[in-house]
Write a protein that holds these residues in place. Structure first.
Motif, mmCIF file in Angstrom:
data_model
loop_
_atom_site.group_PDB
_atom_site.id
_atom_site.type_symbol
_atom_site.label_atom_id
_atom_site.label_comp_id
_atom_site.label_asym_id
_atom_site.label_seq_id
_atom_site.Cartn_x
_atom_site.Cartn_y
_atom_site.Cartn_z
ATOM 1 N N VAL A 34 85.890 17.631 -2.558
ATOM 2 C CA VAL A 34 86.431 17.103 -3.813
ATOM 3 C C VAL A 34 86.665 18.237 -4.806
ATOM 4 C CG1 VAL A 34 85.908 15.703 -5.865
ATOM 5 C CG2 VAL A 34 85.519 14.773 -3.598
ATOM 6 N N GLY B 113 90.397 18.441 -5.657
ATOM 7 C CA GLY B 113 90.592 17.787 -6.946
ATOM 8 C C GLY B 113 90.160 16.329 -6.908
ATOM 9 N N ARG B 114 89.796 15.833 -8.088
ATOM 10 C CA ARG B 114 89.316 14.453 -8.197
ATOM 11 C C ARG B 114 90.344 13.433 -7.720
ATOM 12 N NH1 ARG B 114 85.316 12.744 -11.556
ATOM 13 N NH2 ARG B 114 86.617 11.023 -12.226
ATOM 14 N N TRP C 97 90.215 12.413 -3.917
ATOM 15 C CA TRP C 97 88.889 12.082 -3.390
ATOM 16 C C TRP C 97 88.988 11.367 -2.054
ATOM 17 C CZ3 TRP C 97 87.829 7.104 -2.266
ATOM 18 C CH2 TRP C 97 88.636 6.135 -2.873
ATOM 19 N N ALA D 100 80.356 14.256 -6.391
ATOM 20 C CA ALA D 100 81.338 15.134 -7.034
ATOM 21 C C ALA D 100 82.086 14.394 -8.138
ATOM 22 C CB ALA D 100 82.323 15.676 -6.002
ATOM 23 N N LEU D 101 82.448 13.153 -7.880
ATOM 24 C CA LEU D 101 83.156 12.376 -8.905
ATOM 25 C C LEU D 101 82.276 12.129 -10.123
ATOM 26 C CD1 LEU D 101 85.068 9.814 -6.635
ATOM 27 C CD2 LEU D 101 86.012 11.819 -7.833
ATOM 28 N N THR E 2 81.808 15.543 -12.027
ATOM 29 C CA THR E 2 83.002 16.050 -12.704
ATOM 30 C C THR E 2 83.583 15.057 -13.704
ATOM 31 O OG1 THR E 2 84.429 15.263 -10.903
ATOM 32 C CG2 THR E 2 83.628 17.546 -10.768
ATOM 33 N N TRP E 3 83.019 13.881 -13.775
ATOM 34 C CA TRP E 3 83.543 12.850 -14.674
ATOM 35 C C TRP E 3 83.539 13.270 -16.142
ATOM 36 C CZ3 TRP E 3 80.828 9.519 -18.159
ATOM 37 C CH2 TRP E 3 81.624 8.542 -18.729
ATOM 38 N N ALA F 22 86.436 15.673 -16.738
ATOM 39 C CA ALA F 22 87.709 14.976 -16.552
ATOM 40 C C ALA F 22 87.999 14.080 -17.754
ATOM 41 C CB ALA F 22 87.682 14.157 -15.269
#
Length: 146
Positions: A75, A79-80, A83, A128-129, A132-133, A136
């Motif tokens: 990820v 990149g998000r 996913w 990861a999401l 990184t939230w 983002a």
């Protein structure tokens, strides 16, 4: 990918090499590590709170944990927004490993490994999401203000 994140790319390829060695390389026949593992499992089974611990459970959990970093790194590299591709690549990787094990004398493919590795890759993607939230979200807010 390699130009944008060279260090992460190298770390990912290095980790994939380790995964390849662990899953496709020769298995230790009866080393100290295996003896320690069985001793630890027996010790845990002798305790009321952890008598449920089994070798199969430890192996399944280890396979899940081994693939968490793969989902996370994919990820971060892709990149998000991609996913879903990270999940797909983790599953394809584990299918490739289990298929290759069909042709290796010292290895035995196992559907449980396929499930555990896929779960681990998915958990890594979710991690990861989540991690990184905040960034983002901040970037999205900055774009809306501009």
């Amino acid at each position: 990918m390699l130009r944008r994140h060279p260090v992460l790319s190298l770390a990912t390829f290095g980790y994939l090499a380790v995964i390849g060695w662990v899953t496709l390389g020769p298995q230790p026949l009866d080393g100290d590590g295996r003896r320690f593992l069985w001793t630890a499992i027996r010790w845990l089974q002798d305790r009321a709170a952890t008598e449920w611990v089994t070798y199969d459970g430890v192996e399944f959990t280890a396979n899940v944990l081994m693939f968490v970093p793969i989902g996370l790194m994919l990820v971060l590299l892709l990149g998000r927004g991609r996913w879903w591709l990270a999940v797909l690549l983790a599953v394809v990787l584990t299918v490739g490993i289990e298929t290759t094990q069909l042709f290796l004398r010292d290895r035995v493919p196992d559907a449980r490994d396929l499930v555990a590795n896929s779960i681990g890759g998915f958990v890594g993607v979710l991690a990861a999401l989540v991690l990184t939230w905040p960034k983002a979200r901040a970037l999205r807010r900055a774009e809306l203000r501009a």
